[in-house]
Design a protein around this motif. Structure first.
Motif, PDB file in Angstrom:
ATOM      1  N   GLY A 208     -26.130 -23.297  25.222  1.00  0.00           N
ATOM      2  CA  GLY A 208     -25.819 -24.972  25.215  1.00  0.00           C
ATOM      3  C   GLY A 208     -27.501 -25.715  25.431  1.00  0.00           C
ATOM      4  N   THR A 209     -28.517 -25.183  25.267  1.00  0.00           N
ATOM      5  CA  THR A 209     -29.860 -25.767  25.676  1.00  0.00           C
ATOM      6  C   THR A 209     -29.948 -26.600  24.369  1.00  0.00           C
ATOM      7  OG1 THR A 209     -31.810 -25.507  26.234  1.00  0.00           O
ATOM      8  CG2 THR A 209     -31.354 -24.017  24.313  1.00  0.00           C
ATOM      9  N   THR A 210     -31.218 -27.587  24.698  1.00  0.00           N
ATOM     10  CA  THR A 210     -31.808 -28.190  23.429  1.00  0.00           C
ATOM     11  C   THR A 210     -32.351 -27.517  22.536  1.00  0.00           C
ATOM     12  OG1 THR A 210     -33.644 -28.849  24.701  1.00  0.00           O
ATOM     13  CG2 THR A 210     -31.794 -30.095  25.322  1.00  0.00           C
ATOM     14  N   PRO A 211     -32.539 -28.086  21.185  1.00  0.00           N
ATOM     15  CA  PRO A 211     -33.454 -27.616  20.190  1.00  0.00           C
ATOM     16  C   PRO A 211     -34.760 -27.116  20.708  1.00  0.00           C
ATOM     17  CG  PRO A 211     -31.959 -29.347  19.359  1.00  0.00           C
ATOM     18  CD  PRO A 211     -31.876 -29.384  20.732  1.00  0.00           C
ATOM     19  N   GLN A 212     -35.315 -27.957  21.728  1.00  0.00           N
ATOM     20  CA  GLN A 212     -36.689 -27.469  22.067  1.00  0.00           C
ATOM     21  C   GLN A 212     -36.687 -26.380  23.072  1.00  0.00           C
ATOM     22  OE1 GLN A 212     -39.719 -28.577  21.261  1.00  0.00           O
ATOM     23  NE2 GLN A 212     -40.302 -26.893  22.320  1.00  0.00           N
ATOM     24  N   GLY A 213     -35.306 -26.684  23.786  1.00  0.00           N
ATOM     25  CA  GLY A 213     -35.161 -25.239  24.828  1.00  0.00           C
ATOM     26  C   GLY A 213     -35.002 -23.921  24.016  1.00  0.00           C
ATOM     27  N   ALA A 214     -34.174 -24.152  22.860  1.00  0.00           N
ATOM     28  CA  ALA A 214     -34.033 -22.758  22.130  1.00  0.00           C
ATOM     29  C   ALA A 214     -35.472 -22.310  21.442  1.00  0.00           C
ATOM     30  CB  ALA A 214     -32.835 -23.082  21.213  1.00  0.00           C
ATOM     31  N   GLU A 215     -36.283 -23.530  21.045  1.00  0.00           N
ATOM     32  CA  GLU A 215     -37.540 -22.915  20.514  1.00  0.00           C
ATOM     33  C   GLU A 215     -38.269 -22.184  21.545  1.00  0.00           C
ATOM     34  OE1 GLU A 215     -40.696 -22.341  17.900  1.00  0.00           O
ATOM     35  OE2 GLU A 215     -38.363 -22.453  17.612  1.00  0.00           O
ATOM     36  N   ASP A 216     -38.359 -22.755  22.831  1.00  0.00           N
ATOM     37  CA  ASP A 216     -39.215 -22.222  23.875  1.00  0.00           C
ATOM     38  C   ASP A 216     -38.693 -20.819  24.023  1.00  0.00           C
ATOM     39  OD1 ASP A 216     -41.401 -23.958  24.640  1.00  0.00           O
ATOM     40  OD2 ASP A 216     -39.961 -25.389  25.524  1.00  0.00           O
ATOM     41  N   MET A 217     -37.566 -20.774  24.083  1.00  0.00           N
ATOM     42  CA  MET A 217     -37.112 -19.307  24.377  1.00  0.00           C
ATOM     43  C   MET A 217     -37.216 -18.340  23.241  1.00  0.00           C
ATOM     44  SD  MET A 217     -35.811 -19.140  27.515  1.00  0.00           S
ATOM     45  CE  MET A 217     -35.302 -17.523  27.321  1.00  0.00           C
ATOM     46  N   ARG A 218     -37.228 -18.921  21.907  1.00  0.00           N
ATOM     47  CA  ARG A 218     -37.704 -18.067  20.888  1.00  0.00           C
ATOM     48  C   ARG A 218     -39.047 -17.639  20.941  1.00  0.00           C
ATOM     49  NH1 ARG A 218     -40.184 -17.716  16.298  1.00  0.00           N
ATOM     50  NH2 ARG A 218     -40.851 -19.868  16.418  1.00  0.00           N
ATOM     51  N   ARG A 219     -40.037 -18.615  21.168  1.00  0.00           N
ATOM     52  CA  ARG A 219     -41.216 -18.241  21.448  1.00  0.00           C
ATOM     53  C   ARG A 219     -41.636 -17.106  22.556  1.00  0.00           C
ATOM     54  NH1 ARG A 219     -44.928 -17.354  18.386  1.00  0.00           N
ATOM     55  NH2 ARG A 219     -46.619 -18.377  19.901  1.00  0.00           N
ATOM     56  N   PHE A 220     -40.943 -17.273  23.560  1.00  0.00           N
ATOM     57  CA  PHE A 220     -41.044 -16.338  24.591  1.00  0.00           C
ATOM     58  C   PHE A 220     -40.668 -15.064  24.208  1.00  0.00           C
ATOM     59  CE2 PHE A 220     -37.999 -14.080  27.653  1.00  0.00           C
ATOM     60  CZ  PHE A 220     -38.991 -13.318  28.423  1.00  0.00           C
ATOM     61  N   GLY A 221     -39.374 -14.881  23.494  1.00  0.00           N
ATOM     62  CA  GLY A 221     -39.115 -13.492  22.935  1.00  0.00           C
ATOM     63  C   GLY A 221     -40.088 -13.304  21.865  1.00  0.00           C
ATOM     64  N   GLU A 222     -40.546 -14.027  21.252  1.00  0.00           N
ATOM     65  CA  GLU A 222     -41.585 -13.388  20.154  1.00  0.00           C
ATOM     66  C   GLU A 222     -42.941 -13.082  20.529  1.00  0.00           C
ATOM     67  OE1 GLU A 222     -42.039 -15.271  15.759  1.00  0.00           O
ATOM     68  OE2 GLU A 222     -43.077 -16.444  17.133  1.00  0.00           O
ATOM     69  N   LEU A 223     -43.556 -13.897  21.490  1.00  0.00           N
ATOM     70  CA  LEU A 223     -44.746 -13.221  22.192  1.00  0.00           C
ATOM     71  C   LEU A 223     -44.520 -11.932  22.964  1.00  0.00           C
ATOM     72  CD1 LEU A 223     -46.050 -16.712  23.094  1.00  0.00           C
ATOM     73  CD2 LEU A 223     -47.072 -15.141  21.554  1.00  0.00           C
ATOM     74  N   LEU A 224     -43.430 -12.000  23.597  1.00  0.00           N
ATOM     75  CA  LEU A 224     -42.964 -10.630  24.279  1.00  0.00           C
ATOM     76  C   LEU A 224     -42.929  -9.410  23.584  1.00  0.00           C
ATOM     77  CD1 LEU A 224     -41.809  -9.132  26.939  1.00  0.00           C
ATOM     78  CD2 LEU A 224     -39.804 -10.052  26.367  1.00  0.00           C
ATOM     79  N   GLY A 225     -42.227  -9.965  22.269  1.00  0.00           N
ATOM     80  CA  GLY A 225     -41.921  -8.659  21.409  1.00  0.00           C
ATOM     81  C   GLY A 225     -43.434  -8.182  20.841  1.00  0.00           C
ATOM     82  N   LEU A 226     -44.415  -8.886  20.680  1.00  0.00           N
ATOM     83  CA  LEU A 226     -45.797  -8.763  20.195  1.00  0.00           C
ATOM     84  C   LEU A 226     -46.396  -8.046  21.152  1.00  0.00           C
ATOM     85  CD1 LEU A 226     -47.965  -8.686  18.111  1.00  0.00           C
ATOM     86  CD2 LEU A 226     -48.674 -10.750  18.887  1.00  0.00           C
TER      87      LEU A 226
END
Length: 346
Positions: A208-226
């Protein structure tokens, strides 16, 4: 922004993953049970639930790392882990679709310390089972009923398409001698980062986060993935098969242009030229050639670069986690899990 402590506040990473397994595994098994008999049998073998004759076995299957990201992401932004179970199941199904296909494409005969599905049931059966798991992932995602965010299917599809694009580039790199660091990095961001980013972004959306919150979490996961991919690349060259469950030097045998290898090739050292010559040979790399290739990657600086870059990417990912976090304890658990995943001795 919530401060993230280094510890998990009482739960070890192993306890976090065990708790995720308790929540997700029953739903995952029930979901796989809905497959037709043929792909279901191969899937249950691949997950480690049954042997090749269909008898139940005691293996726990995968580590549940991606489902853990989804559930913890939901909690980190202030939601409930239970609401993100459909996302967790969906990303685990997509992950295993990619593993089934990856083993076929690489010709790997061992995964998780047992024979790969294609080597037991044949190439066709493994490919079709991977297809079935991918299709099933979207059904699993929709199982959230009223809790399913309207953009959830789009988020998952975007991650899958990027994953496929990254895997395609990875295969193409095996046939090329001119792979540069920038395109290799883009390949790894897509092949591995996209699904980890998708798991975190989906979990946050279900939380239930905001769009920006979801984007920050996505970037967290993406950089972690790299970061995770580079750490995995290091294990693919120097990892202990007893730990990794894959043959020693498997990536070098397949002439994979992993990031440490490309960094070594681009270093301009004498070892870089010798490594390029080894990779350009028509005959397969075996025995002494593999040992020498690993030595050349290290002497050209590929290993040191990989270790430094892994740490730098991890720290960048944690900045996005801090920006999105609304709850300190699950955020701390996510940070600890991220550090564990990027260690090179696991």
């Amino acid at each position: 922004m919530v401060a993230i402590e280094e510890t998990t506040g009482g739960r070890s990473a192993a306890e976090v993953l065990a708790g995720v397994r308790d929540i997700v595994d029953p739903v995952l098994r029930a979901t796989v049970q809905t497959l037709p008999p043929s792909p279901r049998a191969i899937a249950e073998y691949h997950f480690g639930w049954r042997d090749e004759r269909g008898n139940p076995v005691g293996g726990a299957g995968g580590k549940m790392f991606r489902p853990a990201l989804a559930l913890l992401a939901a909690e980190t932004v202030g939601g409930r882990a239970e609401d993100a179970v459909p996302a967790a199941v969906a990303v685990e199904l997509v992950h295993n679709f990619s593993l089934l296909h990856d083993d076929v494409m690489d010709g790997d005969t061992t995964r998780r310390h047992r024979a790969t599905a294609w080597s037991v049931f044949g190439v066709g059966g493994a490919i079709l089972t991977g297809d079935a798991l991918l299709s099933l992932a979207f059904d699993a995602l929709a199982a959230g009923s009223g809790h399913t965010p309207p953009e959830a299917a789009h988020r998952l599809n975007e991650a899958v398409q990027r994953l496929i694009d990254g895997q395609s580039a990875d295969m193409d790199f095996e046939r090329r001698t001119d792979v540069g660091p920038a395109e290799c990095r883009s390949m790894a961001e897509a092949k591995t980062g996209a699904l980890l980013g998708g798991a975190c972004g989906l979990g946050a959306a279900f939380g239930g986060t905001t769009p920006q919150g979801a984007e920050d979490m996505r970037r967290f996961g993406e950089l972690l993935g790299l970061a995770f991919q580079i750490a995995d690349d290091l294990l693919g060259i120097w990892g202990d098969p007893a730990v990794t469950g894959k043959p020693v030097h498997s990536d070098l045998r397949n002439r994979k242009k992993t990031l440490p290898v490309v960094a070594a090739l681009a270093a301009g050292a004498a070892e870089s030229g010798e490594l390029a010559a080894l990779f350009a040979r028509e005959r397969s790399l075996e025995g002494p050639d593999l040992v020498r290739a690993a030595e050349l990657v290290e002497r050209a600086g590929g290993r040191d670069w990989g270790e430094r870059e892994t740490e730098a990417l991890l720290e960048r990912s944690l900045e996005h986690l801090r920006a999105a976090a609304a709850a300190a304890s699950p955020a701390a658990e996510l940070a600890a899990l991220a550090r564990l995943a990027t260690r090179r001795d696991h």
